[in-house]
Design a protein around this motif. Structure first.
Motif, PDB file in Angstrom:
ATOM      1  N   SER A  14       0.831  -1.202   0.000  1.00 16.79           N
ATOM      2  CA  SER A  14       0.000   0.000   0.000  1.00 16.79           C
ATOM      3  C   SER A  14       0.867   1.255   0.000  1.00 16.79           C
ATOM      4  O   SER A  14       1.899   1.325   0.666  1.00 16.79           O
ATOM      5  CB  SER A  14      -0.894   0.000   1.242  1.00 16.79           C
ATOM      6  N   VAL A  15       0.415   2.250  -0.759  1.00 12.22           N
ATOM      7  CA  VAL A  15       1.153   3.506  -0.819  1.00 12.22           C
ATOM      8  C   VAL A  15       1.160   4.197   0.548  1.00 12.22           C
ATOM      9  O   VAL A  15       2.105   4.932   0.884  1.00 12.22           O
ATOM     10  CB  VAL A  15       0.547   4.421  -1.902  1.00 12.22           C
ATOM     11  N   VAL A  16       0.153   3.941   1.358  1.00 12.21           N
ATOM     12  CA  VAL A  16       0.117   4.516   2.710  1.00 12.21           C
ATOM     13  C   VAL A  16       1.249   3.930   3.553  1.00 12.21           C
ATOM     14  O   VAL A  16       1.939   4.650   4.284  1.00 12.21           O
ATOM     15  CB  VAL A  16      -1.248   4.253   3.371  1.00 12.21           C
ATOM     16  N   VAL A  17       1.453   2.614   3.441  1.00 13.41           N
ATOM     17  CA  VAL A  17       2.514   1.961   4.204  1.00 13.41           C
ATOM     18  C   VAL A  17       3.876   2.475   3.767  1.00 13.41           C
ATOM     19  O   VAL A  17       4.750   2.793   4.597  1.00 13.41           O
ATOM     20  CB  VAL A  17       2.427   0.434   4.025  1.00 13.41           C
ATOM     21  N   ARG A  18       4.076   2.583   2.446  1.00 11.72           N
ATOM     22  CA  ARG A  18       5.372   3.079   1.946  1.00 11.72           C
ATOM     23  C   ARG A  18       5.603   4.521   2.369  1.00 11.72           C
ATOM     24  O   ARG A  18       6.710   4.895   2.762  1.00 11.72           O
ATOM     25  CB  ARG A  18       5.398   2.972   0.420  1.00 11.72           C
ATOM     26  N   THR A  19       4.557   5.346   2.309  1.00 11.72           N
ATOM     27  CA  THR A  19       4.717   6.749   2.712  1.00 11.72           C
ATOM     28  C   THR A  19       4.996   6.863   4.202  1.00 11.72           C
ATOM     29  O   THR A  19       5.799   7.713   4.629  1.00 11.72           O
ATOM     30  CB  THR A  19       3.444   7.537   2.348  1.00 11.72           C
ATOM     31  N   PHE A  20       4.365   6.001   4.996  1.00 10.54           N
ATOM     32  CA  PHE A  20       4.641   6.031   6.437  1.00 10.54           C
ATOM     33  C   PHE A  20       6.102   5.669   6.708  1.00 10.54           C
ATOM     34  O   PHE A  20       6.736   6.229   7.615  1.00 10.54           O
ATOM     35  CB  PHE A  20       3.716   5.053   7.166  1.00 10.54           C
ATOM     36  N   GLY A  21       6.643   4.740   5.919  1.00 14.32           N
ATOM     37  CA  GLY A  21       8.064   4.417   6.063  1.00 14.32           C
ATOM     38  C   GLY A  21       8.947   5.620   5.792  1.00 14.32           C
ATOM     39  O   GLY A  21       9.928   5.866   6.516  1.00 14.32           O
ATOM     40  N   TRP A  22       8.592   6.415   4.754  1.00 16.72           N
ATOM     41  CA  TRP A  22       9.355   7.637   4.483  1.00 16.72           C
ATOM     42  C   TRP A  22       9.190   8.657   5.603  1.00 16.72           C
ATOM     43  O   TRP A  22      10.123   9.410   5.906  1.00 16.72           O
ATOM     44  CB  TRP A  22       8.912   8.236   3.149  1.00 16.72           C
ATOM     45  N   MET A  23       8.004   8.696   6.221  1.00 17.77           N
ATOM     46  CA  MET A  23       7.806   9.628   7.341  1.00 17.77           C
ATOM     47  C   MET A  23       8.741   9.285   8.489  1.00 17.77           C
ATOM     48  O   MET A  23       9.272  10.179   9.161  1.00 17.77           O
ATOM     49  CB  MET A  23       6.341   9.566   7.801  1.00 17.77           C
ATOM     50  N   VAL A  24       8.959   7.991   8.723  1.00 18.15           N
ATOM     51  CA  VAL A  24       9.879   7.570   9.781  1.00 18.15           C
ATOM     52  C   VAL A  24      11.311   7.939   9.420  1.00 18.15           C
ATOM     53  O   VAL A  24      12.079   8.458  10.243  1.00 18.15           O
ATOM     54  CB  VAL A  24       9.754   6.056  10.015  1.00 18.15           C
ATOM     55  N   LEU A  25      11.688   7.710   8.158  1.00 19.46           N
ATOM     56  CA  LEU A  25      13.070   7.970   7.738  1.00 19.46           C
ATOM     57  C   LEU A  25      13.389   9.461   7.663  1.00 19.46           C
ATOM     58  O   LEU A  25      14.520   9.878   7.932  1.00 19.46           O
ATOM     59  CB  LEU A  25      13.322   7.336   6.364  1.00 19.46           C
ATOM     60  N   LEU A  26      12.393  10.286   7.275  1.00 17.28           N
ATOM     61  CA  LEU A  26      12.652  11.705   7.031  1.00 17.28           C
ATOM     62  C   LEU A  26      12.300  12.607   8.210  1.00 17.28           C
ATOM     63  O   LEU A  26      12.541  13.814   8.145  1.00 17.28           O
ATOM     64  CB  LEU A  26      11.851  12.165   5.797  1.00 17.28           C
ATOM     65  N   SER A  27      11.732  12.049   9.261  1.00 17.43           N
ATOM     66  CA  SER A  27      11.391  12.879  10.424  1.00 17.43           C
ATOM     67  C   SER A  27      12.652  13.453  11.056  1.00 17.43           C
ATOM     68  O   SER A  27      13.771  13.004  10.767  1.00 17.43           O
ATOM     69  CB  SER A  27      10.619  12.044  11.448  1.00 17.43           C
ATOM     70  N   ARG A  28      12.498  14.447  11.913  1.00 21.55           N
ATOM     71  CA  ARG A  28      13.657  15.148  12.485  1.00 21.55           C
ATOM     72  C   ARG A  28      14.635  14.191  13.174  1.00 21.55           C
ATOM     73  O   ARG A  28      15.846  14.391  13.137  1.00 21.55           O
ATOM     74  CB  ARG A  28      13.179  16.218  13.475  1.00 21.55           C
ATOM     75  N   SER A  29      14.123  13.144  13.799  1.00 22.92           N
ATOM     76  CA  SER A  29      14.996  12.159  14.451  1.00 22.92           C
ATOM     77  C   SER A  29      15.174  10.909  13.587  1.00 22.92           C
ATOM     78  O   SER A  29      15.649   9.888  14.077  1.00 22.92           O
ATOM     79  CB  SER A  29      14.396  11.753  15.811  1.00 22.92           C
ATOM     80  N   GLY A  30      14.789  10.990  12.308  1.00 18.95           N
ATOM     81  CA  GLY A  30      14.885   9.841  11.421  1.00 18.95           C
ATOM     82  C   GLY A  30      16.303   9.591  10.929  1.00 18.95           C
ATOM     83  O   GLY A  30      17.229  10.364  11.190  1.00 18.95           O
ATOM     84  N   LEU A  31      16.460   8.513  10.185  1.00 21.71           N
ATOM     85  CA  LEU A  31      17.786   8.078   9.739  1.00 21.71           C
ATOM     86  C   LEU A  31      18.446   9.093   8.809  1.00 21.71           C
ATOM     87  O   LEU A  31      19.632   9.414   8.959  1.00 21.71           O
ATOM     88  CB  LEU A  31      17.660   6.723   9.038  1.00 21.71           C
ATOM     89  N   VAL A  32      17.696   9.624   7.841  1.00 25.55           N
ATOM     90  CA  VAL A  32      18.302  10.508   6.839  1.00 25.55           C
ATOM     91  C   VAL A  32      18.774  11.825   7.450  1.00 25.55           C
ATOM     92  O   VAL A  32      19.955  12.205   7.279  1.00 25.55           O
ATOM     93  CB  VAL A  32      17.309  10.747   5.677  1.00 25.55           C
ATOM     94  N   PRO A  33      17.939  12.584   8.189  1.00 19.22           N
ATOM     95  CA  PRO A  33      18.448  13.818   8.806  1.00 19.22           C
ATOM     96  C   PRO A  33      19.579  13.559   9.802  1.00 19.22           C
ATOM     97  O   PRO A  33      20.540  14.343   9.867  1.00 19.22           O
ATOM     98  CB  PRO A  33      17.212  14.388   9.514  1.00 19.22           C
ATOM     99  N   GLU A  34      19.489  12.476  10.577  1.00 18.74           N
ATOM    100  CA  GLU A  34      20.553  12.160  11.536  1.00 18.74           C
ATOM    101  C   GLU A  34      21.870  11.913  10.806  1.00 18.74           C
ATOM    102  O   GLU A  34      22.932  12.371  11.241  1.00 18.74           O
ATOM    103  CB  GLU A  34      20.166  10.918  12.348  1.00 18.74           C
ATOM    104  N   LEU A  35      21.806  11.172   9.689  1.00 18.79           N
ATOM    105  CA  LEU A  35      23.019  10.877   8.922  1.00 18.79           C
ATOM    106  C   LEU A  35      23.634  12.152   8.353  1.00 18.79           C
ATOM    107  O   LEU A  35      24.853  12.347   8.409  1.00 18.79           O
ATOM    108  CB  LEU A  35      22.671   9.896   7.795  1.00 18.79           C
ATOM    109  N   LEU A  36      22.780  13.033   7.805  1.00 17.64           N
ATOM    110  CA  LEU A  36      23.284  14.294   7.251  1.00 17.64           C
ATOM    111  C   LEU A  36      23.875  15.174   8.340  1.00 17.64           C
ATOM    112  O   LEU A  36      24.895  15.857   8.126  1.00 17.64           O
ATOM    113  CB  LEU A  36      22.151  15.025   6.528  1.00 17.64           C
ATOM    114  N   ARG A  37      23.270  15.172   9.532  1.00 14.54           N
ATOM    115  CA  ARG A  37      23.820  15.967  10.641  1.00 14.54           C
ATOM    116  C   ARG A  37      25.160  15.395  11.100  1.00 14.54           C
ATOM    117  O   ARG A  37      26.101  16.148  11.372  1.00 14.54           O
ATOM    118  CB  ARG A  37      22.820  16.011  11.798  1.00 14.54           C
ATOM    119  N   ASP A  38      25.257  14.070  11.187  1.00 14.49           N
ATOM    120  CA  ASP A  38      26.513  13.457  11.619  1.00 14.49           C
ATOM    121  C   ASP A  38      27.644  13.726  10.633  1.00 14.49           C
ATOM    122  O   ASP A  38      28.821  13.793  11.013  1.00 14.49           O
ATOM    123  CB  ASP A  38      26.326  11.939  11.790  1.00 14.49           C
ATOM    124  N   MET A  39      27.304  13.857   9.358  1.00 14.19           N
ATOM    125  CA  MET A  39      28.319  14.136   8.340  1.00 14.19           C
ATOM    126  C   MET A  39      28.659  15.620   8.277  1.00 14.19           C
ATOM    127  O   MET A  39      29.546  16.027   7.503  1.00 14.19           O
ATOM    128  CB  MET A  39      27.821  13.664   6.971  1.00 14.19           C
TER     129      MET A  39
END
Length: 273
Positions: A105-130
């Motif tokens: 479901s597109v809802v499930v996939r979008t929710f996964g992106w919400m987790v990854l892109l949130s302020r404490s998510g993997l992507v922002p954390e990785l960019l901050r660490d770099m």
């Protein structure tokens, strides 16, 4: 019974379903967009086209759709080429990998992106660490988040559209170009890319129309601050209860998509006689 009558009889259930599920709702939506307290009126269209806020939403919808289409084409073309040139077994696994997200479901996939892109998510954390972004950096409720989510959703449509065309390109044409002295990149530019244009154009139209009318992913990743036209229609229906104005926005979106599709249909018809 003649062959023509038999063909018409076979197509009749599909035509009836198309009339009931597409033309009837579209017709009612157009009538609703023209309705007013004193009879038919164009005031809802005039309100939309005369308000810079709604024109901004329309421009954002078109601009994001163009960006998403361009990124899908840039990623999808080389991916489709690799899938067309590898062996049958590896191609099958690559096709499965491409279409696998469509089974979720597109809802499930979008929710996964919400987790990854949130302020404490993997992507922002990785960019901050770099050290690439500041401590207050966030991706949620930005146009970048919408583009990332929509590219992931729509990339299979672009890739599969191009794959169907690239697989029909004779490998001997590429071998002939290489024999004549072309490098790999020159062969791609002079031979493969021109012959792949029908697939790229078809995939681009499909991705653009789906992106322009998409609601779930832009609404969840963009939030209330970043609205696109589908979100504005939903807001008019559910919050302000302005159904005629929502219908007018839907008609504008529908006509805009038709304006993109009609030239391609005419060109395709002319090409095939």
């Amino acid at each position: 019974m003649s062959d023509r009558a038999e063909n018409l009889l076979l197509a009749l259930p599909g035509l009836l379903l198309l009339a009931l599920a597409f033309f009837l709702p579209i017709g009612q939506m157009m009538l609703l967009s023209l309705s007013g307290p004193d009879g038919p009126t164009l005031e809802h269209f005039a309100r939309f086209l005369g308000d810079s806020y709604y024109l901004g939403i329309l421009w954002r919808t078109v601009r994001l759709s163009l960006i998403i289409t361009a990124i899908c084409a840039v990623i999808g073309f080389p991916l489709a080429y690799i899938m067309a040139r590898v062996g049958p077994r590896l191609r099958m696994w690559l096709v499965i990998a491409v279409i696998l997200p469509l089974m979720t479901s597109v809802v499930v996939r979008t929710f996964g992106w919400m987790v990854l892109l949130s302020r404490s998510g993997l992507v922002p954390e990785l960019l901050r660490d770099m050290g690439l972004v500041g401590r207050s950096f966030g991706l949620m409720q930005t146009e970048t988040a919408i583009v990332i989510g929509m590219v992931q959703v729509l990339l299979p449509f672009m890739t599969l559209s191009i794959l169907g065309v690239v697989t029909r390109i004779e490998i001997r044409l590429e071998e002939a170009a290489r024999t004549m002295g072309c490098s790999f990149l020159q062969t791609m530019r002079a031979v493969v890319l021109p012959l792949s244009l029908p697939g790229i154009v078809a995939g681009s139209l499909l991705v653009f129309t789906l992106s322009a009318s998409s609601f779930v992913t832009p609404n969840l990743l963009g939030g209330a601050r970043i609205q696109v036209l589908a979100s504005s229609i939903y807001k008019s229906v559910t919050q302000s209860l302005e159904w005629p104005f929502a219908a007018a926005q839907a008609v504008i979106l529908f006509v805009g998509i038709l304006l993109v599709l009609v030239p391609y249909i005419r060109l395709s018809g002319a090409r095939h006689g």
